[in-house]
Design an enzyme around this catalytic site. Sequence first.
Site, PDB file in Angstrom:
ATOM      1  N   HIS A  56       0.658  -1.142   0.106  1.00  0.00           N
ATOM      2  CA  HIS A  56      -0.094   0.115  -0.005  1.00  0.00           C
ATOM      3  C   HIS A  56       0.941   1.268  -0.204  1.00  0.00           C
ATOM      4  O   HIS A  56       0.553   2.343  -0.733  1.00  0.00           O
ATOM      5  CB  HIS A  56      -0.953   0.200   1.197  1.00  0.00           C
ATOM      6  CG  HIS A  56      -1.929   1.209   1.153  1.00  0.00           C
ATOM      7  ND1 HIS A  56      -2.826   1.223   0.473  1.00  0.00           N
ATOM      8  CD2 HIS A  56      -1.766   2.342   1.830  1.00  0.00           C
ATOM      9  CE1 HIS A  56      -3.537   2.404   0.898  1.00  0.00           C
ATOM     10  NE2 HIS A  56      -2.861   3.032   1.819  1.00  0.00           N
ATOM     11  N   HIS A 107      -9.877   2.943   0.091  1.00  0.00           N
ATOM     12  CA  HIS A 107      -9.926   2.450   1.473  1.00  0.00           C
ATOM     13  C   HIS A 107     -10.620   1.314   1.437  1.00  0.00           C
ATOM     14  O   HIS A 107     -11.658   1.054   2.163  1.00  0.00           O
ATOM     15  CB  HIS A 107     -10.172   3.572   2.422  1.00  0.00           C
ATOM     16  CG  HIS A 107      -9.604   3.726   3.751  1.00  0.00           C
ATOM     17  ND1 HIS A 107     -10.286   3.904   4.902  1.00  0.00           N
ATOM     18  CD2 HIS A 107      -8.141   3.827   4.036  1.00  0.00           C
ATOM     19  CE1 HIS A 107      -9.202   3.933   5.944  1.00  0.00           C
ATOM     20  NE2 HIS A 107      -7.983   3.860   5.104  1.00  0.00           N
ATOM     21  N   GLN A 327      -6.366   8.919  13.262  1.00  0.00           N
ATOM     22  CA  GLN A 327      -6.750   9.782  12.281  1.00  0.00           C
ATOM     23  C   GLN A 327      -6.431  11.182  12.912  1.00  0.00           C
ATOM     24  O   GLN A 327      -6.269  11.477  13.891  1.00  0.00           O
ATOM     25  CB  GLN A 327      -8.141   9.781  12.039  1.00  0.00           C
ATOM     26  CG  GLN A 327      -8.358   8.417  11.156  1.00  0.00           C
ATOM     27  CD  GLN A 327      -7.502   8.218   9.680  1.00  0.00           C
ATOM     28  OE1 GLN A 327      -8.150   9.015   8.643  1.00  0.00           O
ATOM     29  NE2 GLN A 327      -6.566   7.588   9.792  1.00  0.00           N
TER      30      GLN A 327
END
EC number: 6.3.5.3
Length: 749
Positions: A56, A107, A327
Amino acid sequence: MSALDTVAVATEDPNREQPWADLGLKADEYARIREILGRRPTSSELAMYSVMWSEHCSYKSSKVHLKQFSEIPQETPAGRMLAGIGENAGVIDIGQGYAVTFKVESHNHPSYVEPYQGAATGVGGIVRDILAMGARPVAVMDPLRFGPLDADDTHRVLPGIVAGVGGYGNCLGLPNIGGEAVFDPSYLGNPLVNALCVGVLRHEDLHLAKASGEGNQVVLYGAKTGGDGIGGVSVLASETFDATGPAKRPSVQVGDPFMEKLLIECTLELFQAGIVAGIQDLGGAGLSCATSELASAGDGGMHVDLDLVPLRDSTLAPEEILMSESQERMMAVVEPGDVEQFLAICAKWEVDATVVGEVTETGRLQVDWHGERVVDVPPRSVAHDGPTYQRAFARPDAQDALQADRAEALPRPVGGEELRATLLRLAGSPNLCDKSWITDQYDRYVRGNTVLAQPSDSGMVRVDEETGLGVSVATDCNGRFAALDPYAGAQLALAEAYRNVATGGATPLAISDCLNFGSPEDPGVMWQFAEACRGLKDGCLALGVPVTGGNVSLYNQTGETAILPTPVVAVLGVIDDVERRTPTGFPAAGERVVLLGETREELSGSEWAHVVHQHLGGTPPVVSLAHEQALATVLQTAVGLVSSAHDLSEGGLAQALVESTLRHGVGVSVSLDGDPFVALFSESAGRVVVTVPEADLDRLTALAAQHGVPTTELGTTGGGALVVDGQFDVDLELLRDTWTRTLPDALGA
């Protein structure tokens, strides 16, 4: 000996067993890390390399094919690129001192494991990428793919994913101006959640991700670091799902959109104050990514003290702090004299901010924890010099048989009643039905600058209130076309998004892409990927639009079953005045209906073959990029001349007529030449249906002829039905009921 695995310990204890395989590293990769460091890595270094060298983050299987995008000129007649591949997002000059940044990312795997949070944090991550370029985020889009609508797992993931996209974007106050929702058996157990964000900035506000200037301070600001998302997307998106789920299930990140909203406003004020020397968001791979990428792109040296990182969980080990993908966090490089003002602005917005390190001249990334050095690495080896795989790829043996099995040979409807039944069946099918069940959960008009949104062909937002300058964006991909021919399929996705932007009257400028494929360890999948990249490169060269950046998502498969190759293409265009745009949908009775482009007998990969026959075979429609350019020129020139425009794609002319009549409840009567079935259900590329006042019909046909675009007069708008002369008619109320009830019936009103 300290219980902490420090650099000193690693040097003195070279043979300690380490869980490199559990972290997703291969034996040769672990050996390469030892070679780079001249010793075994510490556990913290191993954590950093494992996430940053994951598929990724490192693009290790795909970058050999992505390199060809650099062959496309960055300055084209349409637009000038101010920042491109390698930055957080691409930036395009749109004139009047304005620039636009946009990017689409995936995602996927986190959204399967935890649909709401996976989708929500996908939106949050792409918004921070845009913010990090110095731009104010102004809109989002969401290309989505699901398994069959009637599958239990679709009923599990779809509502959560849609709620996550809407919940996060709505709380940020960002309009969702478009996207897709596609259903196919190959996505069962592996939904695709691609998220796009658009941002606007003045040229002078452009910021890049680099840490330069010895002694400059490294500031971590935003949310505290927690245990959520440890190894999250970086590991999870680098692993094939087996039949019972992912082999590894790290915790999915948990989003807080209200903190992100504060972070956006705080960051924009920091930019305005001129006190940000470099900036990077913390997304995939968290602190490992931000520190190594900032240092690698700058002067090459950085020192960080993990004891200073604000934590939500005091029990986290240094490895976990470095891997956490919590986040709503950003990292900035700030000159020492500006730190006090930086912290004061953060305090004003109630955003935690802490100096955690500084830029050095060592050329190394050095991280301490409890007074001990736990990381001492060349930052470029972590961020940019990861492994590169020349994966084997080969055209699958079954591809010839697949292409020989042409849908054009399947049984077709005969006569008006069968054609009518086919039109209704397709109009109510999952891929063609009304998507309001999804889009009504999104705020499409917040901020007051949305000009066009779903179900229009493209989303459009106003950039400058005084002049009316605006941008238009469309995302498209037909995975069935890409399965039949990935080279042509990628170009068809590009052509459709390009056409959708032009349909509204905008000039296409640039693309971003999200390349979703199965396992790179399968030579057939890698052939699909290589061919799609080659097709996109050749297509962008032909159209004169650069690739500004994007995302690769691999290992999208369940067991041995890969998804349809899904190279989603996002095209961004500019329009000088949003008041002078072309809407979608028949606006009034008495307008002439004209088809621009040529219809051929092209049914393979079509919705008709998919819905009626559950068939996939043959070759996809032929794409002519020269024709797409000519068609786009006609559409841009015809703004103000045509009263509506709608591109023909899935479902062909039949579906375009359905959607155009239902938009404003205006019926239509058309006459079709040749085989009415082919005319209605072929999915030939390069076609748009437009309406024009009778008095302007000759001007339109002359304009199209000037650019070599064929025109066919189809009929006239008006009445309360969709009428195909000599074949059938369908009352609009029945048509609307058929088109709108599919998702509510399946998912609950």
